[in-house]
Design a protein around this motif. Structure first.
Motif, PDB file in Angstrom:
ATOM      1  N   SER A  96      49.552  38.218   8.706  1.00 23.83           N
ATOM      2  CA  SER A  96      48.666  38.403   9.480  1.00 23.83           C
ATOM      3  C   SER A  96      47.664  38.797   8.424  1.00 23.83           C
ATOM      4  O   SER A  96      47.784  39.083   7.147  1.00 23.83           O
ATOM      5  CB  SER A  96      48.401  39.099  10.908  1.00 23.83           C
ATOM      6  OG  SER A  96      47.383  38.896  11.352  1.00 23.83           O
ATOM      7  N   PRO A 133      44.706  39.048  18.287  1.00 22.17           N
ATOM      8  CA  PRO A 133      45.349  38.119  18.157  1.00 22.17           C
ATOM      9  C   PRO A 133      46.382  37.544  18.708  1.00 22.17           C
ATOM     10  O   PRO A 133      47.571  38.044  19.529  1.00 22.17           O
ATOM     11  CB  PRO A 133      46.449  38.244  16.585  1.00 22.17           C
ATOM     12  CG  PRO A 133      46.699  39.947  16.852  1.00 22.17           C
ATOM     13  CD  PRO A 133      45.876  40.030  17.765  1.00 22.17           C
ATOM     14  N   VAL A 134      46.721  35.868  19.005  1.00 21.86           N
ATOM     15  CA  VAL A 134      47.879  36.033  19.514  1.00 21.86           C
ATOM     16  C   VAL A 134      49.336  35.866  18.728  1.00 21.86           C
ATOM     17  O   VAL A 134      48.973  35.829  16.994  1.00 21.86           O
ATOM     18  CB  VAL A 134      47.492  34.767  19.499  1.00 21.86           C
ATOM     19  CG1 VAL A 134      47.252  33.409  18.169  1.00 21.86           C
ATOM     20  CG2 VAL A 134      48.503  33.313  20.741  1.00 21.86           C
ATOM     21  N   SER A 136      52.691  34.286  17.150  1.00 22.30           N
ATOM     22  CA  SER A 136      52.972  32.746  17.258  1.00 22.30           C
ATOM     23  C   SER A 136      54.122  32.974  15.869  1.00 22.30           C
ATOM     24  O   SER A 136      54.741  33.327  15.417  1.00 22.30           O
ATOM     25  CB  SER A 136      52.307  31.661  16.130  1.00 22.30           C
ATOM     26  OG  SER A 136      51.035  31.884  17.288  1.00 22.30           O
ATOM     27  N   ILE A 171      43.129  31.670  10.806  1.00 24.34           N
ATOM     28  CA  ILE A 171      44.720  31.538  11.201  1.00 24.34           C
ATOM     29  C   ILE A 171      45.346  32.864  10.987  1.00 24.34           C
ATOM     30  O   ILE A 171      45.175  32.959  12.195  1.00 24.34           O
ATOM     31  CB  ILE A 171      45.583  31.189   9.721  1.00 24.34           C
ATOM     32  CG1 ILE A 171      45.818  29.475  10.494  1.00 24.34           C
ATOM     33  CG2 ILE A 171      46.828  31.435  11.054  1.00 24.34           C
ATOM     34  CD1 ILE A 171      45.919  28.053   9.506  1.00 24.34           C
ATOM     35  N   ASN A 174      43.210  35.218  13.796  1.00 27.19           N
ATOM     36  CA  ASN A 174      43.757  35.204  14.765  1.00 27.19           C
ATOM     37  C   ASN A 174      45.389  35.164  15.147  1.00 27.19           C
ATOM     38  O   ASN A 174      45.431  34.510  16.440  1.00 27.19           O
ATOM     39  CB  ASN A 174      42.792  33.693  15.803  1.00 27.19           C
ATOM     40  CG  ASN A 174      41.648  33.997  15.616  1.00 27.19           C
ATOM     41  OD1 ASN A 174      40.630  34.408  16.072  1.00 27.19           O
ATOM     42  ND2 ASN A 174      40.939  33.527  14.939  1.00 27.19           N
ATOM     43  N   ASN A 175      45.986  35.532  14.239  1.00 35.46           N
ATOM     44  CA  ASN A 175      47.508  35.190  14.700  1.00 35.46           C
ATOM     45  C   ASN A 175      48.353  36.171  13.727  1.00 35.46           C
ATOM     46  O   ASN A 175      47.940  37.011  12.838  1.00 35.46           O
ATOM     47  CB  ASN A 175      48.005  34.323  13.705  1.00 35.46           C
ATOM     48  CG  ASN A 175      47.970  32.688  14.817  1.00 35.46           C
ATOM     49  OD1 ASN A 175      49.204  33.038  15.257  1.00 35.46           O
ATOM     50  ND2 ASN A 175      47.539  31.670  14.515  1.00 35.46           N
ATOM     51  N   VAL A 177      51.709  35.461  13.448  1.00 39.12           N
ATOM     52  CA  VAL A 177      52.552  34.410  12.357  1.00 39.12           C
ATOM     53  C   VAL A 177      54.031  35.266  12.383  1.00 39.12           C
ATOM     54  O   VAL A 177      54.071  36.249  11.345  1.00 39.12           O
ATOM     55  CB  VAL A 177      52.502  34.018  11.278  1.00 39.12           C
ATOM     56  CG1 VAL A 177      53.059  32.180  11.249  1.00 39.12           C
ATOM     57  CG2 VAL A 177      51.429  33.379  11.408  1.00 39.12           C
ATOM     58  N   LEU A 369      49.201  26.159  13.755  1.00 41.85           N
ATOM     59  CA  LEU A 369      48.795  27.710  13.381  1.00 41.85           C
ATOM     60  C   LEU A 369      47.688  27.816  13.783  1.00 41.85           C
ATOM     61  O   LEU A 369      46.914  28.884  14.856  1.00 41.85           O
ATOM     62  CB  LEU A 369      49.192  28.587  12.437  1.00 41.85           C
ATOM     63  CG  LEU A 369      50.414  29.236  12.327  1.00 41.85           C
ATOM     64  CD1 LEU A 369      51.090  29.778  11.029  1.00 41.85           C
ATOM     65  CD2 LEU A 369      51.083  29.714  13.681  1.00 41.85           C
ATOM     66  N   ALA A 372      47.025  27.355  17.342  1.00 40.97           N
ATOM     67  CA  ALA A 372      46.888  28.938  18.125  1.00 40.97           C
ATOM     68  C   ALA A 372      45.405  29.043  17.900  1.00 40.97           C
ATOM     69  O   ALA A 372      44.977  30.352  19.159  1.00 40.97           O
ATOM     70  CB  ALA A 372      47.741  29.159  17.686  1.00 40.97           C
ATOM     71  N   ALA A 373      45.549  30.036  16.279  1.00 40.14           N
ATOM     72  CA  ALA A 373      43.748  29.939  16.174  1.00 40.14           C
ATOM     73  C   ALA A 373      42.674  30.029  17.386  1.00 40.14           C
ATOM     74  O   ALA A 373      42.464  31.039  17.653  1.00 40.14           O
ATOM     75  CB  ALA A 373      43.766  30.348  15.020  1.00 40.14           C
ATOM     76  N   ARG A 376      43.138  30.726  20.859  1.00 39.16           N
ATOM     77  CA  ARG A 376      43.451  32.812  20.933  1.00 39.16           C
ATOM     78  C   ARG A 376      43.521  33.173  22.347  1.00 39.16           C
ATOM     79  O   ARG A 376      44.336  32.942  23.374  1.00 39.16           O
ATOM     80  CB  ARG A 376      42.662  33.520  20.062  1.00 39.16           C
ATOM     81  CG  ARG A 376      43.396  34.504  19.966  1.00 39.16           C
ATOM     82  CD  ARG A 376      43.271  35.234  18.765  1.00 39.16           C
ATOM     83  NE  ARG A 376      41.851  35.107  19.100  1.00 39.16           N
ATOM     84  CZ  ARG A 376      40.812  36.458  20.234  1.00 39.16           C
ATOM     85  NH1 ARG A 376      41.324  37.193  20.640  1.00 39.16           N
ATOM     86  NH2 ARG A 376      39.386  36.539  20.306  1.00 39.16           N
TER      87      ARG A 376
END
Ligand SMILES: [Zn+2]
Length: 954
Positions: A96, A133-134, A136, A171, A174-175, A177, A369, A372-373, A376
């Motif tokens: 991240s 953040p999300v 993933s 990415i 907001n993620n 990962v 990704l 997803a971002a 979010r």
């Protein structure tokens, strides 16, 4: 001359390059999304070969991710999540932005708050959705031989760790990962090492490198389980590792990367969708991610497809399981690598390369990704709503709570409860209570009554955050979409009218349609529509289940004999292990009275005076390890009845020496489920090739297990000489245990190991009788509804090749070759109504013959069993039919799942599930299906152990 040959060489090279350029896709450049941080090493600098030129082994991969993590500690952190069976460490690489990495624990904790609307209100959830953040979950290589995803994973790690590109930065902001570096490291290692050692990069489909030998098959894990089916019972260590990590992070997006299709696949998924998923939200998100991927693929001019094959019905996949836990779970399938190797000729003559397959996964991963971002906050909001609405919707549904009674087998019930606990399902326990309107799982025609539980039962209230996964795993029947079923029935009717050589329409069932855990395990369960509070029902934790597992563990030192009642699956395992250690064990063939108690037939007895003095310690040790109940008897005099410790009806058992066929004819997963079961109970067996068996290797063995496999392949591997060898061995006292396909083999006319006939086969004498009944049925049907109009058949038959070796062409991903298949004897129009249609997988009621040794330990009238084929067997006229599909008034045979109306029940009636035919001094024991399908189904554990244990004695 020199010049000439150089010119020629140049010409040849040029010509090849031209052809290659025309046939393969453009070489994808993985490094266009910089600028890149110089200090972060590219995977190739460590691996010493370019992307897609070679297969990377696990330890090499670990060097790559460690080097990248070391160079980019601000963005990357590696978590170890647990070992595999072959001692490889599974990892999650969290990546991240530096800001997110600095507060990772806080992000995780806030994210976890989104999973419970009882303690987090809407306003708080909104706030978290704004700030967090999300998460993933990007998982790679669950099928170890779908190798492109493994290489992709390193490129994604590098891109995220090294790139300063604005889109990549977005990415990361907001993620969080989570890269799962290998879902199935052991399988991938088998495949990669084998492939690297034989490959020449040949695109010819007939080249050796495109045919994995039986012992390699990297698709499966160590125990040859398909890990992408294992989320129902979570039997495998890799599944346990991943589930634990999954529920620690609670991701909102979950992608499972595969690679077996002809063109790339991404969602939306095909019908049917598991009805426990919230349809509009699931569809919305599938559409968002699907369209984003489509855009990226169109830009690259890459082929792909959506819907069509891959559904979301069975909850054990790594797309449906995350989906039932609030994530958007998706399966991505790339078109090269794996069995297609470095190069593979497509059906139109073009070539798909390993590198291009890696590139497609890479682009799909990055697009996902990015998507997803971009989404979010709304993805986080929907994730919170998933569980909030789940709790609400219980009010409008019939099943409000499920009660599981552990008294029939505390240890086995604990296994089941642990599966639920691993999936974070809340389980309660109460020492005694009454359940109003209790409906038993064991019958499909539910009738309700008040039911009292005094032994302490587990309660699962569906009004809980994990309602959707709980219901998916536990509901007695999973509702099929009515339109979907109508479609399949229409195909079935058309297929019945098709001629012998006409290709049949394939059905859209992807997998089994019944799996509910209480029936699969064979424990008593009830559900109720009553939601009134049960007093003293407290939440339990893992320690509680562990203690309950051992609740019936008893050992008391005996002067005269030990009694091991056959109330647990493990009792038989204990007997087998004691015999192996050269202790003497007997079984009571009649109800036994000892130590002031009555025991049913099948009770194990170990007499002290017949054994070495170490018997005491040996039994005490086993009692602890296997949670057995063992009684000590201090007098041989029984209070009542004819059978006591010293009775003639207590018969000595022989030490079974077990061999199992391990060869090309054998289904990997069937073999694996047997191997895993033996391993669980530490029972020894010898895997053996058919060639060795043909050459007399069974001489020192008493039992031969033949796992499921294609009958024709068994037949050609044994040959008539092999069958003769086998028959001689049986006549001299050997026992053969067959199941499903190997039972079909046993029943083949020119094999003749059993007198039972396959229903609908040419040898089946009862075929015409069945057809007459069908006529009557059809007439009845015609009176009530109009007959369907036949329509032309598309020329496609996904499930028509049960006898073929699975290859990339005929095996699609969610289908293992164990998947439902049609019987090998179909000649539709001539036999319409006589041949059972392959059942996708339903739970049926079998009636127990409680007079045979094969059902020792089973004292119930019925036993639920899985039916997942069109292989129905006529009862033996020469032996014993221990489990039979006996028609009973007002009780359908189907307990759960889909069966073919007008076909399955009618043809199954009166057939046998378990047959014992004494042959000479030996036995042939036939199971109609696999006893331990995927490790999920366990009701036939005791009959299976009995088939091994008692054959030398009866
Ligand atoms: Zn796969």
């Amino acid at each position: 001359m020199k010049i000439k040959s150089l010119l020629l060489a140049t010409f040849v090279c040029f010509a090849f390059a031209q052809i290659a350029a025309a046939q393969t896709e453009e070489k994808f450049d993985f490094y266009t999304r910089g600028a890149y941080r110089q200090e972060v090493p590219r995977p190739q600098s460590i691996l010493r070969y370019d992307v897609g030129d070679f297969h990377t082994t696990y330890a090499q991969m670990e060097r790559v991710i460690e080097a990248i993590a070391k160079a980019a500690p601000d963005r990357v952190k590696i978590y170890d999540i647990g070992l595999t069976n072959e001692y490889r460490m599974q990892h999650i690489v969290a990546i991240s932005s530096p800001e997110n990495m600095a507060r990772l624990d806080e992000i995780k904790a806030s994210n976890a708050r989104l999973t419970d609307s009882r303690s987090t209100n809407q306003a708080q959830a909104n706030q978290i959705a704004q700030m967090n953040p999300v998460i993933s979950w990007m998982a790679y290589t669950i099928h170890g031989n779908e190798s492109a995803s493994f290489e992709t994973m390193m490129q994604v790690v590098y891109q995220l760790a090294a790139s300063n590109e604005p889109a990549t930065a977005e990415i990361l902001q907001n993620n969080v990962v989570l890269i799962i570096t290998g879902e199935n490291p052991d399988g991938h290692e088998r495949f990669a090492t084998w492939y690297n050692s034989v490959a020449t990069g040949n695109a010819d489909r007939n080249a050796l490198e495109h045919r994995e030998p039986w012992s390699i098959w990297g698709r499966y894990n160590h125990f040859r389980f398909d890990l992408n089916r294992d989320n129902i019972a979570a039997t495998q260590i890799e599944t346990k590792n991943l589930q634990k990590a999954f529920f620690e992070w609670n991701p909102q997006v979950a992608v499972d990367h595969h690679g077996q299709t002809s063109q790339f696949f991404f969602p939306p998924a095909a019908l049917p969708i598991n009805p426990n998923l919230p349809q509009p939200a699931t569809n919305k998100w599938n559409e968002i991610f699907g369209r984003a991927n489509a855009q990226s693929f169109d830009r690259n001019r890459w082929d792909y497809y959506v819907r069509d094959i891959f559904d979301l019905f069975y909850p054990g996949y790594w797309d449906s399981f995350p989906s039932l836990n609030g994530a958007i779970g998706m399966t991505y399938e790339t078109d090269g690598g794996g069995n297609k190797g470095l190069n593979w000729t497509r059906d139109d003559g073009t070539i798909v390369t390993f590198r291009s397959a890696i590139a497609k996964h890479y682009v799909a991963s990055m697009t996902t990704l990015e998507t997803a971002a971009k989404n979010r906050a709304s993805r986080l909001q929907d994730f919170y709503d998933f569980r909030r609405t789940a709790i609400d919707e219980v009010r409008g549904e019939k099943i409000k709570r499920i009660v599981i009674d552990p008294s029939s087998d505390w240890a086995k019930t604990a296994d089941l409860i642990e599966i639920l606990q691993r999936a974070k399902i809340e389980v309660r326990w109460s020492p005694n209570f009454t359940l109003p309107n209790a409906r038993s799982y064991a019958e499909r025609n539910f009738s309700s009554a008040n039911k009292s539980f005094s032994s302490g039962a587990y309660i699962i209230e569906l009004a809980q955050p994990q309602k959707r996964i709980a219901k998916a795993l536990l509901e007695p029947d999973t509702l099929q979409d009515a339109a979907f079923v109508r479609d399949q029935m229409a195909k079935f009717r058309r297929n019945e009218l098709r001629g012998k050589s006409q290709v049949k329409e394939d059905y859209a069932f992807y997998d089994i349609t019944a799996w509910n855990l209480p029936l699969a395990f064979g424990v008593d369960a009830y559900w109720s529509d009553n939601a009134a509070q049960i007093s003293n029902a407290n939440l339990i934790d893992e320690n509680f289940t562990t203690q309950n597992r051992a609740r019936k563990t008893r050992f008391a030192r005996a002067e005269i004999a030990y009694i091991i009642p056959y109330e647990q699956d493990a009792a038989a395992a204990a007997a087998i292990r004691l015999l192996k250690e050269e202790y003497r064990v007997s079984v009571a063939t009649k109800p036994l009275n000892a130590a002031g108690m009555n025991f049913p037939r099948g009770t194990f007895v170990a007499r002290v005076n017949r054994n070495q003095p170490t018997i005491h310690q040996a039994i005490e040790k086993l009692a602890k390890e296997l949670n057995l109940t063992v009684y000590g008897v201090n007098t041989g005099f029984q209070d009542i009845g004819d059978t006591g410790i010293g009775s003639e009806n207590v018969t000595a058992l022989q030490n079974p020496k077990i061999a199992m066929v391990a060869d090309e004819a054998v289904s990997q997963t069937s073999y694996g489920s047997l191997w895993w079961t033996f391993d669980r109970y530490k029972i020894e067996f010898t895997p053996m090739t058919i060639n060795n068996i043909r050459s007399g290797a069974l001489k020192n063995y008493t039992v031969l297990i033949m796992p499921d496999g294609a009958a024709a392949r068994y037949s050609s591997a044994f040959g008539s000489a092999g069958v003769t060898t086998l028959k001689t061995w049986i006549n001299n006292g050997g026992t053969v245990v067959t199941m499903r396909g190997s039972s079909v083999f046993a029943a083949l006319k020119d094999v003749g190991l059993t007198s039972s006939k396959l229903v609908g086969s040419t040898e089946d004498e009862d075929r015409d009788k069945a057809a007459e009944e069908n006529e009557v049925d059809k007439r009845k049907e015609a009176e009530s509804k109009p007959s369907p109009t036949p329509t032309p058949a598309p020329n496609r038959n996904r499930q028509a090749e049960p006898e073929a070796t699975p290859t990339p062409e005929n095996l699609t991903d969610k289908q293992d070759w164990n998947a439902p298949m049609l019987p090998p004897i179909a000649s539709p129009s001539a036999t319409a109504g006589k041949v059972p249609e392959g059942v996708p997988g339903a739970i049926m009621r079998a009636t127990v013959d409680r007079t045979t040794y094969l059902t020792y330990g089973v004292e119930t009238e019925n036993l639920p069993v899985l039916l997942a084929s069109g292989y129905f067997f006529r009862p033996s006229k020469e032996g014993t039919n221990a489990l039979i599909f006996e028609p009973k008034p007002k009780q359908p045979l189907t307990v759960s799942g889909f069966v073919w109306e007008g076909n399955t029940e009618r043809l199954l009636k009166g057939t046998a599930y378990l047959i014992d035919e004494p042959t000479g001094s030996g036995h042939v024991i036939l199971f109609a299906e696999e006893p331990f399908f995927r490790g999920i189904f366990r009701t036939t554990t005791r009959p299976f152990f009995n088939s091994i244990l008692f054959n030398g004695s009866f």
